[in-house]
Design an enzyme around this catalytic site. Structure first.
Site, PDB file in Angstrom:
ATOM      1  N   TYR A  55     -13.159   4.026  -2.712  1.00  0.00           N
ATOM      2  CA  TYR A  55     -13.122   3.732  -4.023  1.00  0.00           C
ATOM      3  C   TYR A  55     -14.512   3.616  -4.924  1.00  0.00           C
ATOM      4  O   TYR A  55     -14.413   3.257  -6.209  1.00  0.00           O
ATOM      5  CB  TYR A  55     -12.826   2.075  -3.727  1.00  0.00           C
ATOM      6  CG  TYR A  55     -11.352   1.908  -3.082  1.00  0.00           C
ATOM      7  CD1 TYR A  55     -10.503   2.803  -3.065  1.00  0.00           C
ATOM      8  CD2 TYR A  55     -11.022   0.775  -2.966  1.00  0.00           C
ATOM      9  CE1 TYR A  55      -9.233   2.849  -2.446  1.00  0.00           C
ATOM     10  CE2 TYR A  55      -9.910   0.487  -2.088  1.00  0.00           C
ATOM     11  CZ  TYR A  55      -8.819   1.593  -1.896  1.00  0.00           C
ATOM     12  OH  TYR A  55      -7.796   1.110  -1.540  1.00  0.00           O
ATOM     13  N   SER A 166      -3.003   2.020   8.089  1.00  0.00           N
ATOM     14  CA  SER A 166      -2.328   2.121   6.936  1.00  0.00           C
ATOM     15  C   SER A 166      -1.576   3.216   6.797  1.00  0.00           C
ATOM     16  O   SER A 166      -2.100   4.311   7.228  1.00  0.00           O
ATOM     17  CB  SER A 166      -3.635   1.988   5.844  1.00  0.00           C
ATOM     18  OG  SER A 166      -2.802   2.000   4.627  1.00  0.00           O
ATOM     19  N   TRP A 227       0.630  11.336  -9.998  1.00  0.00           N
ATOM     20  CA  TRP A 227       0.881  10.862  -8.388  1.00  0.00           C
ATOM     21  C   TRP A 227       1.942   9.608  -8.245  1.00  0.00           C
ATOM     22  O   TRP A 227       2.306   9.437  -7.058  1.00  0.00           O
ATOM     23  CB  TRP A 227      -0.451  10.267  -8.124  1.00  0.00           C
ATOM     24  CG  TRP A 227      -0.914   8.978  -8.791  1.00  0.00           C
ATOM     25  CD1 TRP A 227      -1.638   8.886  -9.902  1.00  0.00           C
ATOM     26  CD2 TRP A 227      -0.740   7.607  -8.307  1.00  0.00           C
ATOM     27  NE1 TRP A 227      -1.676   7.726 -10.126  1.00  0.00           N
ATOM     28  CE2 TRP A 227      -1.278   6.782  -9.291  1.00  0.00           C
ATOM     29  CE3 TRP A 227      -0.320   7.039  -7.100  1.00  0.00           C
ATOM     30  CZ2 TRP A 227      -1.350   5.255  -9.157  1.00  0.00           C
ATOM     31  CZ3 TRP A 227      -0.366   5.605  -7.122  1.00  0.00           C
ATOM     32  CH2 TRP A 227      -0.859   4.827  -7.939  1.00  0.00           C
ATOM     33  N   GLU A 279      -3.840 -15.516 -12.375  1.00  0.00           N
ATOM     34  CA  GLU A 279      -2.135 -15.653 -12.493  1.00  0.00           C
ATOM     35  C   GLU A 279      -1.586 -15.146 -11.044  1.00  0.00           C
ATOM     36  O   GLU A 279      -0.935 -15.976 -10.572  1.00  0.00           O
ATOM     37  CB  GLU A 279      -1.689 -15.151 -13.543  1.00  0.00           C
ATOM     38  CG  GLU A 279      -0.168 -14.851 -13.721  1.00  0.00           C
ATOM     39  CD  GLU A 279       0.556 -13.829 -14.590  1.00  0.00           C
ATOM     40  OE1 GLU A 279       0.928 -12.561 -14.171  1.00  0.00           O
ATOM     41  OE2 GLU A 279       0.285 -13.848 -15.813  1.00  0.00           O
ATOM     42  N   ASN A 280      -2.242 -14.242 -10.786  1.00  0.00           N
ATOM     43  CA  ASN A 280      -1.744 -13.533  -9.327  1.00  0.00           C
ATOM     44  C   ASN A 280      -1.854 -14.765  -8.263  1.00  0.00           C
ATOM     45  O   ASN A 280      -1.378 -14.783  -7.123  1.00  0.00           O
ATOM     46  CB  ASN A 280      -2.367 -12.393  -8.983  1.00  0.00           C
ATOM     47  CG  ASN A 280      -1.910 -11.269  -9.880  1.00  0.00           C
ATOM     48  OD1 ASN A 280      -0.805 -11.076 -10.457  1.00  0.00           O
ATOM     49  ND2 ASN A 280      -2.556 -10.142 -10.033  1.00  0.00           N
TER      50      ASN A 280
END
Length: 323
Positions: A55, A166, A227, A279-280
């Site tokens: 990342y 993963s 993608w 919010e999440n």
């Protein structure tokens, strides 16, 4: 929630999957966005941060974590960080140096969970996405058991608290679980999981084996055709989800997150918006009724948003199997 079996000898409390459901996911960004987002997330109450070398922002994430420790908001043991081993670092001799690079970048002594990001090995080297002059992907022979043994050595050395995977299918999980001399079981499998792709078979298999499903893209994805599988419509606009959200005075995103949490799936929503980060997090003050849970389960389309078709010719491409 029950503790997770880490090894045959003992049961440990893996903070990645047992301590709480409060996760946030950060991907590649620029201009300090990750730094500010992680700080806001920690201040909001998040304690689990899902990251990765690929990342390109672990320096920002590590700085944010250290700054919030320094100002007294949290202690190191309050924070859970998940790092990932990328495809070009599967050879056993590269595993520990790669993890150590993440630790150096984060400026932390250990990570709480380290996972194999994908079961597909790429040609080792400086390029994260290696290909030849014609654009053909350059793969590498995959020995998932050998990679896992190198990860076990990292855990034994104290560089990581727990290990996971993963995008592994059942067959690939069984390779690890049935490996002769297995010392440390995978505690989690991070896969796509949301109301349009509920993963019932994989979820049940992982439950039977003490593996927690961590659901990425729990709110769907962007609509980038380069993608993303656009055969799946925008999930957050679904009429049923909209109606349920109105019923509980919540957003469709909050309903999607609550749905997975109630079925035992850890959620890792991605956001760089301070308002959405907060919010999440606001999904712990309501519960979906049994009828609403069944209704949302009925939305399953068994279609992925994230297919990774560019690597579908890899011998260990995980999505050819049923689950």
């Amino acid at each position: 929630m029950a503790h997770v079996h880490i090894s045959e000898q003992k049961v440990e409390k893996d903070r990645s999957v047992v301590h709480s459901w409060r996760y946030i996911f950060y991907k590649c960004t620029i201009g300090g966005t990750a730094y500010e987002s992680v700080k806001i997330a920690i201040e909001t109450g998040y304690r689990h941060i899902d990251g990765a070398l690929i990342y390109y922002n672990e320096h920002e994430v590590g700085q944010a974590i250290r700054d919030k420790i320094a100002d007294g908001t949290v202690k190191r043991e309050d924070i859970f960080y998940c790092g990932k081993l990328w495809n070009t670092f599967h050879p056993p001799e590269l595993v520990r140096p790669t993890l150590e690079k993440t630790l150096t970048t984060l400026q932390l002594d250990y990570v709480d969970l380290y996972i194999i990001e994908l079961p597909m090995a790429f040609k080792p080297g400086d390029e994260f996405y290696p290909n030849d002059e014609s654009g053909k992907w350059l793969y590498h022979e995959t020995d998932l058991c050998a990679t896992w043994e190198a990860l076990e050595a990292c855990k034994d050395a104290g560089l990581v608290k727990s290990l996971g995977v993963s995008n592994f299918n059942k067959r690939q999980l069984e390779l690890i679980l049935n490996k002769p001399g297995l010392k440390h079981k995978p505690v989690s499998n991070q896969v796509e999981c949301h109301p349009y792709f509920t993963q019932p078979k994989l979820l049940e298999y992982c439950r039977q084996n003490g593996i927690v499903i961590v659901g990425y893209s729990p709110l769907g994805t962007s609509r980038d055709p380069s993608w993303v599988n656009l055969k799946c419509p925008p999930m957050l606009e679904d009429d049923l989800l909209v109606s349920i959200a109105k019923k509980y005075n919540k957003t469709t995103a909050q309903v999607c997150l609550r749905f997975n949490v109630q079925r035992g799936v850890v959620v890792i929503p991605k956001s760089f918006s301070p308002a959405r980060i907060k919010e999440n997090f606001e999904i712990f003050d309501f519960s979906l009724s049994d009828a609403d849970m069944k209704a949302v389960e009925g939305l399953n389309k068994n279609i992925r948003f994230v297919e990774l078709l560019m690597w579908s010719d890899h011998p260990e491409y995980p999505f050819h199997d049923d689950f």
